[in-house]
Design an enzyme around this catalytic site. Sequence first.
Site, PDB file in Angstrom:
ATOM      1  N   GLY A 137      60.316  38.911  -4.028  1.00 12.32           N
ATOM      2  CA  GLY A 137      59.722  38.816  -5.359  1.00 12.32           C
ATOM      3  C   GLY A 137      60.814  38.376  -6.303  1.00 12.32           C
ATOM      4  O   GLY A 137      61.636  39.178  -6.705  1.00 12.32           O
ATOM      5  N   HIS A 138      60.882  37.096  -6.593  1.00 10.76           N
ATOM      6  CA  HIS A 138      61.933  36.584  -7.470  1.00 10.76           C
ATOM      7  C   HIS A 138      61.354  36.346  -8.859  1.00 10.76           C
ATOM      8  O   HIS A 138      60.476  35.523  -9.037  1.00 10.76           O
ATOM      9  CB  HIS A 138      62.502  35.280  -6.903  1.00 10.76           C
ATOM     10  CG  HIS A 138      63.245  35.475  -5.614  1.00 10.76           C
ATOM     11  ND1 HIS A 138      63.610  34.448  -4.801  1.00 10.76           N
ATOM     12  CD2 HIS A 138      63.689  36.603  -5.018  1.00 10.76           C
ATOM     13  CE1 HIS A 138      64.249  34.940  -3.745  1.00 10.76           C
ATOM     14  NE2 HIS A 138      64.300  36.246  -3.855  1.00 10.76           N
ATOM     15  N   ASP A 170      66.430  42.834  -4.523  1.00 15.24           N
ATOM     16  CA  ASP A 170      66.078  42.983  -5.935  1.00 15.24           C
ATOM     17  C   ASP A 170      67.293  42.931  -6.855  1.00 15.24           C
ATOM     18  O   ASP A 170      67.296  43.535  -7.923  1.00 15.24           O
ATOM     19  CB  ASP A 170      65.305  44.297  -6.185  1.00 15.24           C
ATOM     20  CG  ASP A 170      64.157  44.456  -5.219  1.00 15.24           C
ATOM     21  OD1 ASP A 170      63.401  43.490  -5.066  1.00 15.24           O
ATOM     22  OD2 ASP A 170      64.023  45.531  -4.599  1.00 15.24           O
ATOM     23  N   GLN A 190      65.600  38.907   0.149  1.00 15.54           N
ATOM     24  CA  GLN A 190      66.086  40.215   0.575  1.00 15.54           C
ATOM     25  C   GLN A 190      67.615  40.261   0.430  1.00 15.54           C
ATOM     26  O   GLN A 190      68.112  39.648  -0.495  1.00 15.54           O
ATOM     27  CB  GLN A 190      65.628  40.578   1.995  1.00 15.54           C
ATOM     28  CG  GLN A 190      64.131  40.835   2.099  1.00 15.54           C
ATOM     29  CD  GLN A 190      63.338  39.556   2.268  1.00 15.54           C
ATOM     30  OE1 GLN A 190      63.657  38.734   3.115  1.00 15.54           O
ATOM     31  NE2 GLN A 190      62.326  39.380   1.459  1.00 15.54           N
ATOM     32  N   LYS A 248      68.509  37.746  -7.734  1.00 16.08           N
ATOM     33  CA  LYS A 248      68.979  36.458  -7.195  1.00 16.08           C
ATOM     34  C   LYS A 248      68.289  35.289  -7.879  1.00 16.08           C
ATOM     35  O   LYS A 248      68.882  34.245  -8.112  1.00 16.08           O
ATOM     36  CB  LYS A 248      68.698  36.377  -5.677  1.00 16.08           C
ATOM     37  CG  LYS A 248      69.450  37.402  -4.874  1.00 16.08           C
ATOM     38  CD  LYS A 248      69.058  37.359  -3.412  1.00 16.08           C
ATOM     39  CE  LYS A 248      67.688  37.928  -3.107  1.00 16.08           C
ATOM     40  NZ  LYS A 248      67.541  39.360  -3.307  1.00 16.08           N
TER      41      LYS A 248
HETATM   42  P1  IMP Z   1      59.580  44.015   5.351  1.00 21.55           P
HETATM   43  O1  IMP Z   1      60.544  42.934   4.986  1.00 21.55           O
HETATM   44  O2  IMP Z   1      58.279  43.930   4.627  1.00 21.55           O
HETATM   45  O3  IMP Z   1      59.397  44.121   6.846  1.00 21.55           O
HETATM   46  O4  IMP Z   1      60.228  45.416   4.910  1.00 21.55           O
HETATM   47  C1  IMP Z   1      61.403  45.921   5.521  1.00 21.55           C
HETATM   48  C2  IMP Z   1      62.318  46.581   4.496  1.00 21.55           C
HETATM   49  O5  IMP Z   1      62.832  45.579   3.638  1.00 21.55           O
HETATM   50  C3  IMP Z   1      61.626  47.603   3.598  1.00 21.55           C
HETATM   51  O6  IMP Z   1      62.552  48.634   3.286  1.00 21.55           O
HETATM   52  C4  IMP Z   1      61.303  46.807   2.347  1.00 21.55           C
HETATM   53  O7  IMP Z   1      61.204  47.629   1.204  1.00 21.55           O
HETATM   54  C5  IMP Z   1      62.535  45.915   2.277  1.00 21.55           C
HETATM   55  N1  IMP Z   1      62.294  44.670   1.567  1.00 21.55           N
HETATM   56  C6  IMP Z   1      61.650  43.564   2.022  1.00 21.55           C
HETATM   57  N2  IMP Z   1      61.651  42.598   1.089  1.00 21.55           N
HETATM   58  C7  IMP Z   1      62.319  43.079   0.033  1.00 21.55           C
HETATM   59  C8  IMP Z   1      62.673  42.533  -1.235  1.00 21.55           C
HETATM   60  O8  IMP Z   1      62.411  41.368  -1.573  1.00 21.55           O
HETATM   61  N3  IMP Z   1      63.371  43.373  -2.051  1.00 21.55           N
HETATM   62  C9  IMP Z   1      63.734  44.620  -1.694  1.00 21.55           C
HETATM   63  N4  IMP Z   1      63.436  45.167  -0.526  1.00 21.55           N
HETATM   64  C10 IMP Z   1      62.731  44.406   0.330  1.00 21.55           C
END
Ligand code: IMP
Length: 426
Positions: free
Chosen positions: A40-41, A13, A224, A16
């Site tokens: 989520g961009h 977040d 991420q 990017k």
């Molecule tokens: P997952 O990617 O859904 O398996 O989540 C694993 C961890 O990555 C969790 O702590 C999520 O909150 C975090 N996470 C996954 N995608 C994002 C993102 O786009 N932004 C921030 N945190 C993320």
Amino acid sequence: MPATVVVGTQWGDEGKGKFTDLLAKEMHLVVRYQGGHNAGHTIVVNGESFALQLVPSGILYDHIVPVIGNGVVVDPRVLLAELDMLARKGVDTSRLKVSGNAHLILPYHQELDKVAERRLGKNKIGTTKRGIGPAYADKASRVGLRVQDLLDPKIFREKLDVVLKEKNALLAKVYNQLPLDADAIADQYLGECAPRLEAMITDTVSLVHDALEADQHVLLEGAQATFLDLDHGTYPYVTSSNPVAGGACVGAGIGPRYIDRVMGVAKAYVTRVGAGPFPTELLDEVGDLIVDRGGEYGTNTGRRRRPGWFDAVMLRHAVRLNSLSEVGLTKLDVLDTLDTVKVCVAYELDGERFDHLPYHQSVLHKVRPIYEELPGWKTDLSAATEPGHLPREASDYLAFLEEQVGVPIRMVGVGPGREQYVHYAA
Ligand code: IMP
């Protein structure tokens, strides 16, 4: 022509999408290399906000071919919904290409993500419950279905029948859930999704290499971030892919010698969603102010993000892990009203000082941040477009960050709009 990587340097977040979008002007291809619709961009164009989950940010430029690389996990239902949303807003989505080697997210991945989190109780990871981890687990276990399987209904069905038997046993016997129906999944994926996606499914590795060999600019867009990386992040509170710049080679199918620029995107402070260690976390009213002014709620899940001060120890590590050539700093304006701003320059535990990230995570859970406190600028930065518009205190803050982190800051975001940034260094 060499390729550029844009990578998150904190826990995601960072914004990017904003810099990917800005760099996209010079690019021909924008390739997403990992993750799925857990991302989520958000990009704001002419006051209109576009929240992209799967489609590369470059979609908003007519001259760009947006590519979903082999390292991404794709839920075709979500992809089509996103394409429909973009089409409704007048965006031409016909240029999108999707790697046939990318893995599919299937309904059981999402179910398993939800129930596994529930079962972990207070030890839960805090995933986005989109099925990302289970899909990557199946990829590694070699029981995944790939995007190219959508083009071969017989193979798709054979693979689905085998894997669903095991998933249904797991759902029923371990998690006490109802089994899923293979016919219903096949109807949706083969009947509804495949015909619409067929024209986009491509050998994206050749596409990327053809572009590089034709001297075209390729941007590799990470989702991420560094500290959510499966290998290098704060395991197990991580995502199941490799967002670090090296992941771009695997997830797009190029060798490292093609990459000559790696922009690390960092917020002027830090946020994290989900569980896991966070040395500079703010549990006070300054944290509330940052969440409030920064709109720090998940683009996808709506969850409140955990706020904290800028952590130079993390950034130094991100510089190493990604070979960062530069930093793009976002959301400097969120700190506009503060009397002072703090920067974590090192950690401390039991009298020992850590200038670099401690290797053992038990240490990271316990460290205390050592802060430098700098004067705030108490000025609205949202209209600044060049370095000369920044008050001295804001310039001093940026210079201090550069000195601490060791690479130049090239761009500074001062608001959500496409034009709200300062080209800080050439
Ligand atoms: P997952 O990617 O859904 O398996 O989540 C694993 C961890 O990555 C969790 O702590 C999520 O909150 C975090 N996470 C996954 N995608 C994002 C993102 O786009 N932004 C921030 N945190 C993320």
